[in-house]
Design a protein around this motif. Structure first.
Motif, PDB file in Angstrom:
ATOM      1  N   MET A 255       0.837  -1.197   0.000  1.00 42.77           N
ATOM      2  CA  MET A 255       0.000   0.000   0.000  1.00 42.77           C
ATOM      3  C   MET A 255       0.873   1.248   0.000  1.00 42.77           C
ATOM      4  SD  MET A 255      -2.959  -1.125   2.782  1.00 42.77           S
ATOM      5  CE  MET A 255      -4.102   0.162   2.266  1.00 42.77           C
ATOM      6  N   LEU A 256       0.350   2.302  -0.629  1.00 43.65           N
ATOM      7  CA  LEU A 256       0.977   3.621  -0.603  1.00 43.65           C
ATOM      8  C   LEU A 256       0.008   4.603   0.046  1.00 43.65           C
ATOM      9  CD1 LEU A 256       2.413   3.930  -4.249  1.00 43.65           C
ATOM     10  CD2 LEU A 256       3.628   3.161  -2.193  1.00 43.65           C
ATOM     11  N   PHE A 257       0.548   5.602   0.766  1.00 44.21           N
ATOM     12  CA  PHE A 257      -0.267   6.620   1.413  1.00 44.21           C
ATOM     13  C   PHE A 257       0.353   7.988   1.164  1.00 44.21           C
ATOM     14  CE2 PHE A 257      -0.672   2.690   3.766  1.00 44.21           C
ATOM     15  CZ  PHE A 257      -2.049   2.563   3.930  1.00 44.21           C
ATOM     16  N   VAL A 258      -0.470   8.947   0.758  1.00 44.21           N
ATOM     17  CA  VAL A 258      -0.039  10.336   0.608  1.00 44.21           C
ATOM     18  C   VAL A 258      -0.818  11.136   1.643  1.00 44.21           C
ATOM     19  CG1 VAL A 258       0.314  12.252  -0.996  1.00 44.21           C
ATOM     20  CG2 VAL A 258       0.253   9.896  -1.859  1.00 44.21           C
ATOM     21  N   VAL A 259      -0.254  11.259   2.831  1.00 45.95           N
ATOM     22  CA  VAL A 259      -1.013  11.760   3.974  1.00 45.95           C
ATOM     23  C   VAL A 259      -0.205  12.665   4.903  1.00 45.95           C
ATOM     24  CG1 VAL A 259      -2.680   9.856   4.056  1.00 45.95           C
ATOM     25  CG2 VAL A 259      -0.464   9.598   5.183  1.00 45.95           C
ATOM     26  N   GLN A 260       1.087  12.818   4.668  1.00 45.35           N
ATOM     27  CA  GLN A 260       1.916  13.549   5.622  1.00 45.35           C
ATOM     28  C   GLN A 260       2.277  14.929   5.093  1.00 45.35           C
ATOM     29  OE1 GLN A 260       5.424  11.526   7.116  1.00 45.35           O
ATOM     30  NE2 GLN A 260       6.378  13.466   7.694  1.00 45.35           N
ATOM     31  N   PRO A 261       1.748  16.004   5.705  1.00 52.77           N
ATOM     32  CA  PRO A 261       2.173  17.348   5.316  1.00 52.77           C
ATOM     33  C   PRO A 261       3.635  17.578   5.681  1.00 52.77           C
ATOM     34  CG  PRO A 261       0.135  17.408   6.598  1.00 52.77           C
ATOM     35  CD  PRO A 261       0.714  16.036   6.744  1.00 52.77           C
TER      36      PRO A 261
ATOM     37  N   SER B 233     -14.434   7.002  -7.721  1.00 52.99           N
ATOM     38  CA  SER B 233     -12.990   7.219  -7.795  1.00 52.99           C
ATOM     39  C   SER B 233     -12.479   7.277  -9.227  1.00 52.99           C
ATOM     40  CB  SER B 233     -12.260   6.104  -7.035  1.00 52.99           C
ATOM     41  OG  SER B 233     -12.561   4.840  -7.608  1.00 52.99           O
ATOM     42  N   SER B 234     -13.312   6.932 -10.203  1.00 47.12           N
ATOM     43  CA  SER B 234     -12.892   6.973 -11.605  1.00 47.12           C
ATOM     44  C   SER B 234     -13.505   8.135 -12.387  1.00 47.12           C
ATOM     45  CB  SER B 234     -13.242   5.660 -12.308  1.00 47.12           C
ATOM     46  OG  SER B 234     -14.638   5.455 -12.330  1.00 47.12           O
ATOM     47  N   THR B 235     -14.290   8.992 -11.725  1.00 49.42           N
ATOM     48  CA  THR B 235     -14.961  10.101 -12.406  1.00 49.42           C
ATOM     49  C   THR B 235     -13.949  11.148 -12.867  1.00 49.42           C
ATOM     50  OG1 THR B 235     -16.981   9.799 -11.110  1.00 49.42           O
ATOM     51  CG2 THR B 235     -16.673  11.939 -12.157  1.00 49.42           C
ATOM     52  N   THR B 236     -14.052  11.540 -14.131  1.00 47.76           N
ATOM     53  CA  THR B 236     -13.171  12.561 -14.685  1.00 47.76           C
ATOM     54  C   THR B 236     -13.823  13.938 -14.580  1.00 47.76           C
ATOM     55  OG1 THR B 236     -14.054  12.397 -16.917  1.00 47.76           O
ATOM     56  CG2 THR B 236     -12.266  10.879 -16.325  1.00 47.76           C
ATOM     57  N   ALA B 237     -13.051  14.951 -14.925  1.00 43.33           N
ATOM     58  CA  ALA B 237     -13.570  16.318 -14.885  1.00 43.33           C
ATOM     59  C   ALA B 237     -14.765  16.489 -15.811  1.00 43.33           C
ATOM     60  CB  ALA B 237     -12.460  17.298 -15.259  1.00 43.33           C
ATOM     61  N   SER B 238     -14.678  15.996 -17.031  1.00 39.62           N
ATOM     62  CA  SER B 238     -15.781  16.180 -17.978  1.00 39.62           C
ATOM     63  C   SER B 238     -17.033  15.417 -17.529  1.00 39.62           C
ATOM     64  CB  SER B 238     -15.372  15.733 -19.377  1.00 39.62           C
ATOM     65  OG  SER B 238     -15.132  14.343 -19.430  1.00 39.62           O
ATOM     66  N   GLN B 239     -16.854  14.264 -16.906  1.00 31.63           N
ATOM     67  CA  GLN B 239     -17.999  13.498 -16.410  1.00 31.63           C
ATOM     68  C   GLN B 239     -18.675  14.223 -15.256  1.00 31.63           C
ATOM     69  OE1 GLN B 239     -15.936   9.843 -15.589  1.00 31.63           O
ATOM     70  NE2 GLN B 239     -16.447   8.942 -17.580  1.00 31.63           N
TER      71      GLN B 239
ATOM     72  N   SER C 292      -4.809  11.152  -9.063  1.00 34.17           N
ATOM     73  CA  SER C 292      -4.018   9.931  -9.207  1.00 34.17           C
ATOM     74  C   SER C 292      -2.618  10.089  -8.631  1.00 34.17           C
ATOM     75  CB  SER C 292      -3.938   9.514 -10.681  1.00 34.17           C
ATOM     76  OG  SER C 292      -3.252  10.489 -11.445  1.00 34.17           O
ATOM     77  N   ASP C 293      -2.100  11.317  -8.604  1.00 29.38           N
ATOM     78  CA  ASP C 293      -0.775  11.564  -8.035  1.00 29.38           C
ATOM     79  C   ASP C 293      -0.809  11.650  -6.520  1.00 29.38           C
ATOM     80  OD1 ASP C 293       0.651  11.655 -10.435  1.00 29.38           O
ATOM     81  OD2 ASP C 293       0.314  13.803 -10.697  1.00 29.38           O
ATOM     82  N   VAL C 294      -1.956  12.014  -5.940  1.00 30.51           N
ATOM     83  CA  VAL C 294      -1.983  12.324  -4.513  1.00 30.51           C
ATOM     84  C   VAL C 294      -3.119  11.614  -3.779  1.00 30.51           C
ATOM     85  CG1 VAL C 294      -0.884  14.559  -4.884  1.00 30.51           C
ATOM     86  CG2 VAL C 294      -3.371  14.418  -4.898  1.00 30.51           C
ATOM     87  N   ALA C 295      -3.604  10.479  -4.314  1.00 26.40           N
ATOM     88  CA  ALA C 295      -4.637   9.716  -3.617  1.00 26.40           C
ATOM     89  C   ALA C 295      -4.146   9.371  -2.218  1.00 26.40           C
ATOM     90  CB  ALA C 295      -4.962   8.447  -4.390  1.00 26.40           C
ATOM     91  N   PHE C 296      -5.001   9.561  -1.197  1.00 22.65           N
ATOM     92  CA  PHE C 296      -4.501   9.348   0.164  1.00 22.65           C
ATOM     93  C   PHE C 296      -4.133   7.895   0.408  1.00 22.65           C
ATOM     94  CE2 PHE C 296      -9.094   8.811   0.977  1.00 22.65           C
ATOM     95  CZ  PHE C 296      -9.117   7.692   1.792  1.00 22.65           C
ATOM     96  N   THR C 297      -4.714   6.969  -0.359  1.00 21.03           N
ATOM     97  CA  THR C 297      -4.265   5.581  -0.270  1.00 21.03           C
ATOM     98  C   THR C 297      -4.362   4.911  -1.632  1.00 21.03           C
ATOM     99  OG1 THR C 297      -4.659   3.440   0.821  1.00 21.03           O
ATOM    100  CG2 THR C 297      -6.572   4.798   0.410  1.00 21.03           C
ATOM    101  N   THR C 298      -3.356   4.122  -1.955  1.00 18.08           N
ATOM    102  CA  THR C 298      -3.338   3.302  -3.161  1.00 18.08           C
ATOM    103  C   THR C 298      -3.025   1.875  -2.734  1.00 18.08           C
ATOM    104  OG1 THR C 298      -2.561   5.137  -4.532  1.00 18.08           O
ATOM    105  CG2 THR C 298      -2.260   2.924  -5.418  1.00 18.08           C
ATOM    106  N   THR C 299      -3.879   0.952  -3.115  1.00 16.26           N
ATOM    107  CA  THR C 299      -3.776  -0.431  -2.662  1.00 16.26           C
ATOM    108  C   THR C 299      -3.466  -1.357  -3.827  1.00 16.26           C
ATOM    109  OG1 THR C 299      -5.392   0.012  -0.922  1.00 16.26           O
ATOM    110  CG2 THR C 299      -4.995  -2.292  -1.482  1.00 16.26           C
ATOM    111  N   PHE C 300      -2.452  -2.168  -3.679  1.00 18.31           N
ATOM    112  CA  PHE C 300      -2.076  -3.140  -4.705  1.00 18.31           C
ATOM    113  C   PHE C 300      -2.585  -4.519  -4.282  1.00 18.31           C
ATOM    114  CE2 PHE C 300       0.894   0.379  -4.759  1.00 18.31           C
ATOM    115  CZ  PHE C 300       0.918   0.720  -6.101  1.00 18.31           C
ATOM    116  N   GLY C 301      -3.900  -4.581  -4.081  1.00 17.82           N
ATOM    117  CA  GLY C 301      -4.508  -5.810  -3.606  1.00 17.82           C
ATOM    118  C   GLY C 301      -5.905  -5.517  -3.090  1.00 17.82           C
TER     119      GLY C 301
END
Length: 303
Positions: free
Chosen positions: A38-44, A175-181, A265-274
């Motif tokens: 897992m990856l986390f982008v959460v620390q200021p 989580s997959s909604t784009t700007a145009s959508q 996609s660059d700064v999702a607070f969590t990314t899970t590979f599973g």
């Protein structure tokens, strides 16, 4: 990070005018059926705000499993946590006290737009479409609506005004909604408002980037809705990144930046590979009374 730590001494950083101390943090619990990366982008981190002031992390500490986590810095300068979550219940979090200016986001209506040929090299990537910012698909609409507006700030403020007026805040995207959508649906959460603002800016040749962080209720009526992470956007106008928030469309104080990138996609607070499932999320962000330390309980609002 298991013990409270102090960041860079204040004397080495710009003077804080009208400062405010913010207590912010989170705790996440996952149900993990088998060991999962897992990856986390959460620390200021200490960083310069578009206002020209600096956010200073006075104290911080990891919570739960984050005490043994590996960290690295990505290409955008964000701190990334990397972990192999063990099977079972996996809980981690972060708690901090930050000091930033209490002054709200500035309004600078006369700032000009920078021609593309005069933009710094490092901003060019923020003119291009990205995973959730399909600016190429709304280009005609962007130029029709905003192409005749003169000035960089005036253009981006018109974008923010339009989004605030035309899109109703509320769940509806995924989580997959784009700007145009999100634009087509007319319904948006803060993530969508940020993506739509970035998309319109890029379509009009104004570099823009997605920002995530904490936004406490400073000097406004407290919102009874449970606290969550927040997203807004920055546009590169007249040589600097400037803050815009189409979700609220009003100057706000107390923003704590966690990360910046091309889109979520660059700064999702969590990314899970599973197959890890988030079961509980608690976030807090409030003004810290004088004398408060990380040994005192925060004021969490369960999301």
């Amino acid at each position: 990070m298991s013990e409270p730590t102090r960041a860079t001494p204040p004397e080495s950083q710009p003077e804080f005018l009208n400062p405010v101390r913010i207590r912010a943090g989170f705790r996440l619990t996952f149900d993990v059926p088998f060991p999962t990366p897992m990856l986390f982008v959460v620390q200021p981190a200490d960083r310069l705000h578009p206002t020209g002031t600096r956010q200073r992390i006075v104290q911080q500490q990891a919570l739960g499993a984050a005490q043994g986590i590996h960290t690295f810095t990505d290409q955008h300068g964000n701190t990334i946590w990397r972990a192999l979550a063990p099977a079972g219940t996996f809980t981690l979090g972060h708690d901090l006290i930050a000091e930033i200016t209490r002054n709200p986001d500035p309004i600078l209506p006369d700032l000009p737009k920078t021609p593309v040929e005069a933009l710094p090299d490092e901003t060019i990537a923020y003119l291009l479409p990205s995973r959730y910012v399909d600016s190429d698909l709304i280009s005609n609409d962007a130029w029709t609506r905003f192409g005749n507006i003169q000035g960089g700030w005036a253009t981006v403020q018109a974008i923010s005004d339009f989004l605030y007026a035309s899109c109703r805040y509320g769940a509806g995207s995924t989580s997959s909604t784009t700007a145009s959508q999100a634009l087509d649906s007319g319904r948006a959460v803060c993530r969508d408002f940020a993506h739509m603002g970035v998309a319109y800016c890029r379509a009009l040749n104004i570099p823009a980037r997605y920002v995530c962080g904490y936004l406490p209720d400073i000097d406004i009526k407290p919102d009874p809705v449970p606290m969550d992470f927040h997203a807004w956007f920055e546009a590169f106008i007249d040589g600097q990144w400037r803050t815009f928030d189409a979700r609220h469309n009003r100057p706000r104080a107390g923003r704590i930046i966690i990360a910046q990138g091309r889109d979520a996609s660059d700064v999702a607070f969590t990314t899970t590979f599973g197959n890890a499932r988030l079961t509980t999320m608690t976030v807090w962000a409030d003004e810290a009374p004088d004398g408060m330390t990380l040994n005192d309980p925060p004021n969490p609002r369960v999301f």
